[in-house]
Design an enzyme around this catalytic site. Sequence first.
Site, PDB file in Angstrom:
ATOM      1  N   SER A 135      57.119  50.089  31.699  1.00  0.00           N
ATOM      2  CA  SER A 135      58.550  49.923  31.431  1.00  0.00           C
ATOM      3  C   SER A 135      59.197  49.205  32.602  1.00  0.00           C
ATOM      4  O   SER A 135      58.750  49.361  33.745  1.00  0.00           O
ATOM      5  CB  SER A 135      59.225  51.288  31.255  1.00  0.00           C
ATOM      6  OG  SER A 135      60.636  51.141  31.216  1.00  0.00           O
ATOM      7  N   TYR A 148      60.585  59.883  34.744  1.00  0.00           N
ATOM      8  CA  TYR A 148      60.090  58.790  33.894  1.00  0.00           C
ATOM      9  C   TYR A 148      59.737  57.574  34.741  1.00  0.00           C
ATOM     10  O   TYR A 148      58.649  57.003  34.606  1.00  0.00           O
ATOM     11  CB  TYR A 148      61.161  58.440  32.860  1.00  0.00           C
ATOM     12  CG  TYR A 148      60.771  57.357  31.886  1.00  0.00           C
ATOM     13  CD1 TYR A 148      59.923  57.642  30.814  1.00  0.00           C
ATOM     14  CD2 TYR A 148      61.258  56.060  32.010  1.00  0.00           C
ATOM     15  CE1 TYR A 148      59.571  56.654  29.907  1.00  0.00           C
ATOM     16  CE2 TYR A 148      60.919  55.074  31.109  1.00  0.00           C
ATOM     17  CZ  TYR A 148      60.076  55.372  30.053  1.00  0.00           C
ATOM     18  OH  TYR A 148      59.737  54.389  29.148  1.00  0.00           O
TER      19      TYR A 148
END
Length: 259
Positions: A135, A148
């Site tokens: 990501s 995350y």
Amino acid sequence: MEIAGARIWVTGASSGIGAALARELADRGAHLAVSARSVDALTEVAGGRMVVVPLDVTDRAATVAAGGAVREALGGLDVAVLNAGTWSRFHVEPWDSSLFAEHLQVNVMGAVHTLEAVLPQMLAAGRGRVVGTASVAGYRGLPGSEAYGAGKAALLNLLEALRGSVGPRGVVVQTVSPGFVRTPMTDRNRFPMPFLIEPEAAARTIADGIARDKAEIVFPLPMAVSMKLARLVPVRAWTALTAAMARRGLHGGPERRAG
Ligand SMILES: NC(=O)c1ccc[n+]([C@@H]2O[C@H](COP(=O)([O-])OP(=O)(O)OC[C@H]3O[C@@H](n4cnc5c(N)ncnc54)[C@H](OP(=O)(O)O)[C@@H]3O)[C@@H](O)[C@H]2O)c1
């Protein structure tokens, strides 16, 4: 690479990007195996044209066994897409080490287990391909993304290191770094998501990137440019920017109230 006829395993394929990617690759003529925990959702995605291998990627032994089941069902494996992932906002108070560990278990160890399930055979054959979904959130530290982002940064580093290790032995490693994509994962977000795209568009970009052998597949373009530039911002300026974002409740800061 030629997608038509390729034998491809996609994890995290029961919804969102993985589901759309599995459908896109099948539409392009690939032979698919799909994995996640939700059997019903996987079965619906498969639509009778993909092999369904239910799996929790945090379970090392089950993941290694699933790799074997996939190879047996597809008659071998050309591409593994390590896409299973989880996100939830991390609050620094109260500090929740369990939530942090859960992110690392799925987003990092899930990929590590899947690598254990596919790499030995690929290296022995001298050919194969690993595609990992990281990501742009792994590019810089963002308030609320402590768990995350840390996992995705680890994954970016892991995939980059691996590209150098296994590339000379015939195994291609590709890193996918999406910006915001409309999926069940992001549907819960209550902060602005710039340049949000649909999962089908993400799937087309990823499939194109796989076909073109791109080492990095970063999209959509405005987010790719923004986050590449963000990497160049000095730490002091980045801290001022993210602290201001957190104060205003942007990107993972305190919950924004509706209206
Ligand atoms: N959406 C975005 O904006 C965005 C941006 C950047 C990166 N990503 C990454 O893209 C990937 C896909 O996310 P998404 O947005 O498509 O979200 P999603 O719709 O929530 O999909 C996540 C997938 O991972 C599976 N999964 C979660 N935990 C698992 C586990 N322990 N074992 C096996 N499968 C598991 C889920 O299936 P089950 O619940 O059925 O197991 C689901 O299929 C993730 O790696 C995510 O971090 C997404």
